[in-house]
Design a protein around this motif. Sequence first.
Motif, PDB file in Angstrom:
ATOM      1  N   PHE A 174      -3.333   3.395  -2.698  1.00 16.69           N
ATOM      2  CA  PHE A 174      -3.266   2.647  -3.735  1.00 16.69           C
ATOM      3  C   PHE A 174      -2.658   1.281  -3.301  1.00 16.69           C
ATOM      4  O   PHE A 174      -1.738   1.251  -2.774  1.00 16.69           O
ATOM      5  N   LEU A 175      -3.079   0.209  -3.657  1.00 16.91           N
ATOM      6  CA  LEU A 175      -2.408  -1.094  -3.641  1.00 16.91           C
ATOM      7  C   LEU A 175      -1.582  -1.461  -5.081  1.00 16.91           C
ATOM      8  O   LEU A 175      -2.155  -1.265  -6.143  1.00 16.91           O
ATOM      9  N   THR A 176      -0.636  -2.042  -4.851  1.00 17.28           N
ATOM     10  CA  THR A 176       0.179  -2.687  -6.006  1.00 17.28           C
ATOM     11  C   THR A 176      -0.494  -4.074  -6.387  1.00 17.28           C
ATOM     12  O   THR A 176      -1.060  -4.609  -5.918  1.00 17.28           O
ATOM     13  N   ASN A 177      -0.204  -4.410  -7.845  1.00 24.08           N
ATOM     14  CA  ASN A 177      -0.688  -5.477  -8.403  1.00 24.08           C
ATOM     15  C   ASN A 177       0.350  -6.680  -8.092  1.00 24.08           C
ATOM     16  O   ASN A 177       1.353  -6.439  -7.400  1.00 24.08           O
ATOM     17  N   GLU A 178       0.184  -7.747  -8.724  1.00 23.25           N
ATOM     18  CA  GLU A 178       1.019  -9.053  -8.520  1.00 23.25           C
ATOM     19  C   GLU A 178       2.449  -8.709  -8.972  1.00 23.25           C
ATOM     20  O   GLU A 178       3.489  -9.544  -8.345  1.00 23.25           O
ATOM     21  N   ASP A 179       2.698  -7.717  -9.645  1.00 21.29           N
ATOM     22  CA  ASP A 179       4.138  -7.500 -10.092  1.00 21.29           C
ATOM     23  C   ASP A 179       4.728  -6.374  -9.418  1.00 21.29           C
ATOM     24  O   ASP A 179       5.765  -5.632  -9.472  1.00 21.29           O
ATOM     25  N   GLY A 180       3.918  -5.813  -8.242  1.00 22.31           N
ATOM     26  CA  GLY A 180       4.346  -4.531  -7.493  1.00 22.31           C
ATOM     27  C   GLY A 180       4.262  -3.366  -8.016  1.00 22.31           C
ATOM     28  O   GLY A 180       4.856  -2.417  -7.574  1.00 22.31           O
ATOM     29  N   LYS A 217       0.670  -1.294   0.001  1.00 18.44           N
ATOM     30  CA  LYS A 217      -0.015  -0.138   0.120  1.00 18.44           C
ATOM     31  C   LYS A 217       0.715   1.219   0.043  1.00 18.44           C
ATOM     32  O   LYS A 217       1.651   1.451   0.909  1.00 18.44           O
ATOM     33  N   VAL A 218       0.512   2.103  -0.901  1.00 22.46           N
ATOM     34  CA  VAL A 218       1.295   3.552  -0.869  1.00 22.46           C
ATOM     35  C   VAL A 218       0.101   4.497  -0.941  1.00 22.46           C
ATOM     36  O   VAL A 218      -0.812   4.266  -1.177  1.00 22.46           O
ATOM     37  N   SER A 219       0.494   5.775  -0.411  1.00 25.58           N
ATOM     38  CA  SER A 219      -0.265   7.015  -0.576  1.00 25.58           C
ATOM     39  C   SER A 219       0.005   7.953  -1.553  1.00 25.58           C
ATOM     40  O   SER A 219       1.391   7.895  -1.878  1.00 25.58           O
ATOM     41  N   VAL A 220      -0.713   8.683  -2.122  1.00 21.38           N
ATOM     42  CA  VAL A 220      -0.298   9.906  -3.061  1.00 21.38           C
ATOM     43  C   VAL A 220      -1.004  11.211  -2.035  1.00 21.38           C
ATOM     44  O   VAL A 220      -2.237  11.090  -1.968  1.00 21.38           O
ATOM     45  N   ILE A 221      -0.144  12.147  -1.908  1.00 16.53           N
ATOM     46  CA  ILE A 221      -0.431  13.245  -0.930  1.00 16.53           C
ATOM     47  C   ILE A 221      -0.155  14.421  -1.975  1.00 16.53           C
ATOM     48  O   ILE A 221       0.982  14.508  -2.325  1.00 16.53           O
ATOM     49  N   VAL A 263       4.798  10.592  -3.118  1.00 15.94           N
ATOM     50  CA  VAL A 263       4.038   9.094  -2.906  1.00 15.94           C
ATOM     51  C   VAL A 263       5.105   8.656  -1.618  1.00 15.94           C
ATOM     52  O   VAL A 263       6.210   8.791  -1.894  1.00 15.94           O
ATOM     53  N   LYS A 264       4.048   8.198  -0.844  1.00  9.22           N
ATOM     54  CA  LYS A 264       4.870   7.438   0.350  1.00  9.22           C
ATOM     55  C   LYS A 264       4.446   6.024   0.528  1.00  9.22           C
ATOM     56  O   LYS A 264       3.499   5.479   0.165  1.00  9.22           O
ATOM     57  N   LEU A 265       5.468   5.317   0.980  1.00 10.82           N
ATOM     58  CA  LEU A 265       5.200   3.829   1.389  1.00 10.82           C
ATOM     59  C   LEU A 265       4.093   3.779   2.805  1.00 10.82           C
ATOM     60  O   LEU A 265       4.360   4.450   3.735  1.00 10.82           O
ATOM     61  N   LEU A 266       3.127   2.978   2.615  1.00  9.99           N
ATOM     62  CA  LEU A 266       2.369   2.691   3.903  1.00  9.99           C
ATOM     63  C   LEU A 266       2.529   1.705   4.603  1.00  9.99           C
ATOM     64  O   LEU A 266       2.951   1.208   5.691  1.00  9.99           O
ATOM     65  N   SER A 267       2.137   0.361   3.616  1.00  5.55           N
ATOM     66  CA  SER A 267       2.453  -0.967   4.496  1.00  5.55           C
ATOM     67  C   SER A 267       2.726  -1.925   3.447  1.00  5.55           C
ATOM     68  O   SER A 267       2.271  -1.918   2.303  1.00  5.55           O
TER      69      SER A 267
END
Length: 176
Positions: free
Chosen positions: A85-91, A67-71, A116-120
Amino acid sequence: MANNRFIITISILLPLALLAATTTAKDVATKQDKTATVVVEGKVYCQSCKYFGSWSLTGAEPIPAAKVSVICKNHRKRVSYYNTFLTNEDGYFYAELKDFKMTHYLLDHPLHSCHVKLLSSPLETCNLLSNVNNGINGSPLKFENKVLYGKNYEAVVYGCGPLAFRPTNCDPETTP
């Protein structure tokens, strides 16, 4: 007397005809307007233990469902857009910034106002935040010279990262 009627008729009808012509031209222009959408794309990886503590992504593996965020902040430093937003199977993530608005054409431009920031990470073995490409502080956007066109649709694509989480346990032998 006939000339006066003609002049009165022309003076009344001419503005009405011009009004009708401008209304029709305005309606046509509205129907032909295209909506420009802002899109941010990028990838999220799990950094290899071998390169722990660096920004290297050599040997990194993509992380699905990260999970990443766009701020985005406006020129008054107030948050004007936020979404996750979530990444797909390829990241890979493709973040369409629906409802993103610029109140100032230059200062609120996505290149200046969004990051963009990393979340989880869903991986228990790789869920520590790293600051590779400013994933913790906020990775700035880069214009990728990509525009997607469709009927009454235009999307300007920006990139960020790549971003990475780091492993939770790295053996001392594998780290430099």
